[in-house]
Design a protein around this motif. Structure first.
Motif, PDB file in Angstrom:
ATOM      1  N   ALA A  10       5.935  -5.129  -7.768  1.00 53.98           N
ATOM      2  CA  ALA A  10       5.246  -4.848  -6.509  1.00 53.98           C
ATOM      3  C   ALA A  10       3.840  -5.436  -6.518  1.00 53.98           C
ATOM      4  CB  ALA A  10       5.183  -3.338  -6.272  1.00 53.98           C
ATOM      5  N   ARG A  15       3.300  -5.688  -2.572  1.00 48.36           N
ATOM      6  CA  ARG A  15       3.770  -4.443  -1.926  1.00 48.36           C
ATOM      7  C   ARG A  15       5.033  -3.958  -2.630  1.00 48.36           C
ATOM      8  NH1 ARG A  15       8.312  -5.675   0.553  1.00 48.36           N
ATOM      9  NH2 ARG A  15       8.631  -7.785   1.305  1.00 48.36           N
ATOM     10  N   ASN A  65       1.492   1.694  -1.225  1.00 49.33           N
ATOM     11  CA  ASN A  65       1.236   0.472  -1.998  1.00 49.33           C
ATOM     12  C   ASN A  65      -0.023   0.577  -2.864  1.00 49.33           C
ATOM     13  OD1 ASN A  65       3.468  -1.246  -1.188  1.00 49.33           O
ATOM     14  ND2 ASN A  65       2.535  -1.149   0.835  1.00 49.33           N
TER      15      ASN A  65
END
Length: 88
Positions: A10, A15, A65
């Motif tokens: 991520a 993200r 996030n």
């Protein structure tokens, strides 16, 4: 894929995926629930509650996030899970 690997991926992509968010929100696949270490008893109740609280916060960090926060919570979850397993 482990949660450490998911966080690294991520971070690289910028993200978390929708799948990551969904997995983080389900007890059986979240960072806390995947440890399967919930021997409930009075002597370790505070540790178990801490694990649940950190698991919920982890899911929120993934949804927002927040890579650093997710990683810090994962560290805490792993520490608490080890403690529960030792005390079982």
């Amino acid at each position: 894929m482990t949660w450490r690997e998911r966080i690294a991926a991520a971070r690289k992509r910028g993200r978390f995926t929708k799948t990551d968010v969904n997995l983080a929100a389900e007890w059986s696949t979240c960072a806390a629930g995947e440890h399967d270490c919930m021997p409930w008893n009075v002597s370790n109740l505070q540790v178990a509650i801490g694990l649940i609280d950190d698991g919920a916060a982890f899911a929120g960090a993934v949804a927002r996030n927040e890579f650093d926060t997710a990683e810090q919570l994962l560290d805490s979850i792993e520490d608490l899970a080890l403690r529960l397993k030792r005390e079982a």
